[in-house]
Design a protein around this motif. Structure first.
Motif, PDB file in Angstrom:
ATOM      1  N   ASP A 170      47.353  33.520  42.455  1.00 46.85           N
ATOM      2  CA  ASP A 170      46.707  34.286  43.516  1.00 46.85           C
ATOM      3  C   ASP A 170      46.193  33.325  44.596  1.00 46.85           C
ATOM      4  N   GLU A 171      46.826  33.334  45.768  1.00 49.54           N
ATOM      5  CA  GLU A 171      46.452  32.405  46.831  1.00 49.54           C
ATOM      6  C   GLU A 171      45.053  32.675  47.384  1.00 49.54           C
ATOM      7  N   ALA A 172      44.519  33.856  47.130  1.00 46.01           N
ATOM      8  CA  ALA A 172      43.162  34.158  47.593  1.00 46.01           C
ATOM      9  C   ALA A 172      42.112  33.296  46.896  1.00 46.01           C
ATOM     10  N   THR A 173      42.473  32.697  45.751  1.00 47.87           N
ATOM     11  CA  THR A 173      41.510  31.844  45.057  1.00 47.87           C
ATOM     12  C   THR A 173      41.146  30.608  45.868  1.00 47.87           C
ATOM     13  N   VAL A 174      41.972  30.248  46.849  1.00 48.01           N
ATOM     14  CA  VAL A 174      41.663  29.078  47.670  1.00 48.01           C
ATOM     15  C   VAL A 174      40.294  29.245  48.324  1.00 48.01           C
ATOM     16  N   MET A 175      40.016  30.413  48.855  1.00 49.14           N
ATOM     17  CA  MET A 175      38.752  30.656  49.536  1.00 49.14           C
ATOM     18  C   MET A 175      37.743  31.418  48.675  1.00 49.14           C
ATOM     19  N   ASP A 176      38.203  32.030  47.591  1.00 44.25           N
ATOM     20  CA  ASP A 176      37.314  32.855  46.775  1.00 44.25           C
ATOM     21  C   ASP A 176      37.405  32.421  45.312  1.00 44.25           C
ATOM     22  N   PRO A 177      36.526  31.513  44.870  1.00 36.54           N
ATOM     23  CA  PRO A 177      36.610  31.021  43.490  1.00 36.54           C
ATOM     24  C   PRO A 177      36.411  32.101  42.436  1.00 36.54           C
ATOM     25  N   SER A 178      35.786  33.224  42.790  1.00 32.17           N
ATOM     26  CA  SER A 178      35.563  34.285  41.804  1.00 32.17           C
ATOM     27  C   SER A 178      36.871  34.918  41.349  1.00 32.17           C
ATOM     28  N   ARG A 179      37.951  34.711  42.127  1.00 33.15           N
ATOM     29  CA  ARG A 179      39.254  35.286  41.755  1.00 33.15           C
ATOM     30  C   ARG A 179      40.050  34.376  40.818  1.00 33.15           C
ATOM     31  N   SER A 180      39.557  33.180  40.580  1.00 30.13           N
ATOM     32  CA  SER A 180      40.267  32.244  39.706  1.00 30.13           C
ATOM     33  C   SER A 180      39.979  32.539  38.244  1.00 30.13           C
TER      34      SER A 180
END
Length: 385
Positions: A170-180
C-alpha cells in the motif's frame, strides 16, 4: 595550474590512465548520475563499461534497481533465459527498463557472453523498495525453498502470515504509518522466522552449490531488510523518514559488498547514493540526514572503493555561471571529460555553488570535491530517456 591540466578526454585511454593513478585497483568503481535518465550519460557509461571489460578485467555491472528483479536480467545475460523484451519489462524497477542505453547494455552483455567463457554478471543492488516497499514474500519463500529440514516453519505458515501482498505494498503507507502492517503480530513473527532461516542457512552452506549459496544469501538479507523496513514504516516518530532512507542505503551497501566479492564491478546510480559524505534532504520542516550506500561500502572497502561523480554543463536551456564548478569545467576543450578532483581542488579557488533550476538535477557541491575521486563531465546534457 591551467584547468586543462586537471582533466583528460573521456575515452578508453583516459579511463585506464585514471585507474593507474589510483593507490589501489578498485573493486567497486562508482559512476554517479547527477540526474536519472540522461541519455548521453547512459551511452557514455556503456562505452566505459565495454572498455573496462575488454581492457581492465571487469566482469560485473550493478545498477540502482531491485536486486530480486535483477536476477531475471542476470539469468538472461549469463544463460540466455527469456527474451530481451521480457527481461527489460520484468528485470528492472524504477522504470530503468525503458532507457535505450540500458537495453543496449543488456544486449551487449548477452552477446559478449555468447562468445566468451568468462561470463559477465548483471546485478540490481537496490532493495525491492523506494519509500514504499514490496512484500517480503518472494525473498522469504525462495530462501525457504533452498533450505533443508528441519525448518523453523512450513511454507503454509509463511503464506498464512504473509497474507495478501497488497497489504504490504500500500503506497499510502509512505505518508500514513497507521496503514503499515510492519509492526503487526504477523510481521513480528515473520521477522523472527527470517532470522531463524538466515541462521539455518549458515549451518547448511556446505550442501549448497556456489550459485545457490549466492542466491540464498541474497534472499536472506533481502527478507530481513524488507521486514525491518516495513517495521519502521509503521513508526510514528519524527525520525521515521530519516531512518527509512538510511535503511534503504544500508541494504544497497550490503548488496554492493556482495557484488564486490565477484571482482571489479562498475556501479551506476545517483551521485547521492555513491557519495562519501552524509546525504541531506529537507522534507517539510524536517532536515533528514543519513549515510549513503557509497559511504557505508567505502568504509568496508577503503581505497578499493572509487567514486566518479557526473556533472553537466548546459542542461536543457540552463547554462552554468562561469564561477561555478560546472561553469569552470565547461571551458575544457572536450565534449566529455574525466577530471581529477584532487588536482581540480588545487586549480580552482572557492567556486560558487550552482543553483539547480530543476528538482531532479543535483549540481556538484564545491565543498565536497575532496570526497570525490573524479568527475565525469558532459559539456551538454540535453536528451532525456
Amino acid at each position: 595550474m591551467n584547468i586543462t591540466e586537471t582533466a583528460r578526454p573521456l575515452d578508453g585511454a583516459g579511463v585506464s590512465a585514471f585507474l593507474r593513478s589510483l593507490p589501489a585497483r578498485p573493486l567497486l568503481l562508482g559512476l554517479g548520475e547527477a540526474r536519472h535518465f540522461v541519455a548521453e550519460l547512459g551511452e557514455l557509461r556503456n562505452e566505459i563499461f565495454r572498455h573496462l571489460v575488454e581492457h581492465e578485467g571487469y566482469r560485473s555491472f550493478a545498477i540502482e534497481s531491485d536486486c530480486l528483479r535483477g536476477l531475471v536480467v542476470d539469468d538472461y545475460v549469463t544463460t540466455g533465459t527469456g527474451t530481451l523484451d521480457d527481461v527489460m519489462e520484468r528485470g528492472f524497477s524504477h522504470n530503468f527498463g525503458t532507457p535505450e542505453a540500458n537495453r543496449e547494455l543488456v544486449r551487449w552483455m548477452r552477446a559478449y557472453n555468447e562468445e566468451h567463457d568468462d561470463n559477465l554478471r548483471f546485478f540490481g543492488f537496490d532493495g525491492p523498495l523506494e519509500y514504499w516497499a514490496e512484500s517480503p514474500r518472494q525473498a522469504l519463500t525462495a530462501l525457504h525453498a533452498l533450505l533443508d529440514g528441519p525448518l523453523p516453519c512450513t511454507r503454509e505458515t509463511l503464506d498464512a502470515l504473509l497474507g495478501p501482498d497488497d497489504r504490504w505494498t500500500d503506497e499510502a503507507t509512505v505518508m500514513d504509518p497507521s496503514r503499515s502492517i510492519g509492526q503487526s503480530a504477523d510481521a513480528r513473527r515473520l521477522r523472527l522466522l527470517a532470522d531463524d532461516m538466515v541462521a539455518l542457512l549458515d549451518t547448511q552452506l556446505p550442501r549448497l552449490s556456489p550459485a545457490d549459496r549466492e542466491r540464498a544469501a541474497l534472499y536472506g538479507r533481502t527478507a530481513v531488510g524488507l521486514l525491518r523496513y516495513h517495521h519502521w514504516m509503521a513508526d510514528t516518530s519524527p525520525a521515521r523518514m530519516g531512518r527509512l532512507s538510511a535503511l534503504r542505503d544500508a541494504m544497497m551497501a550490503a548488496n554492493l559488498r556482495a557484488v564486490a566479492d565477484h571482482g571489479p564491478a562498475l556501479v551506476f546510480t545517483h551521485n547521492l547514493h555513491l557519495q562519501r559524505t552524509k546525504s541531506l534532504m529537507r522534507l517539510g520542516d524536517q532536515e533528514l540526514e543519513w549515510w549513503s550506500a557509497g559511504a557505508i561500502a567505502g568504509t568496508h572497502l577503503g581505497d578499493r572503493y572509487v567514486f566518479l561523480a557526473s556533472a553537466f554543463g548546459t542542461v536543457g536551456d540552463n547554462t552554468p555561471p562561469p564561477d561555478t564548478v560546472e561553469g569552470i569545467l565547461s571551458a575544457l576543450p572536450w565534449e566529455h571529460s574525466l577530471v581529477d578532483t584532487r588536482r581540480l581542488a588545487e586549480a580552482v579557488a572557492e567556486p560558487a555553488p550552482r543553483v539547480s533550476h530543476h528538482f531532479a538535477y543535483f549540481p556538484l557541491d564545491p565543498a565536497q570535491l575532496g570526497a570525490i575521486d573524479g568527475v565525469v563531465f558532459l559539456r551538454e546534457a540535453v536528451r532525456l530517456d
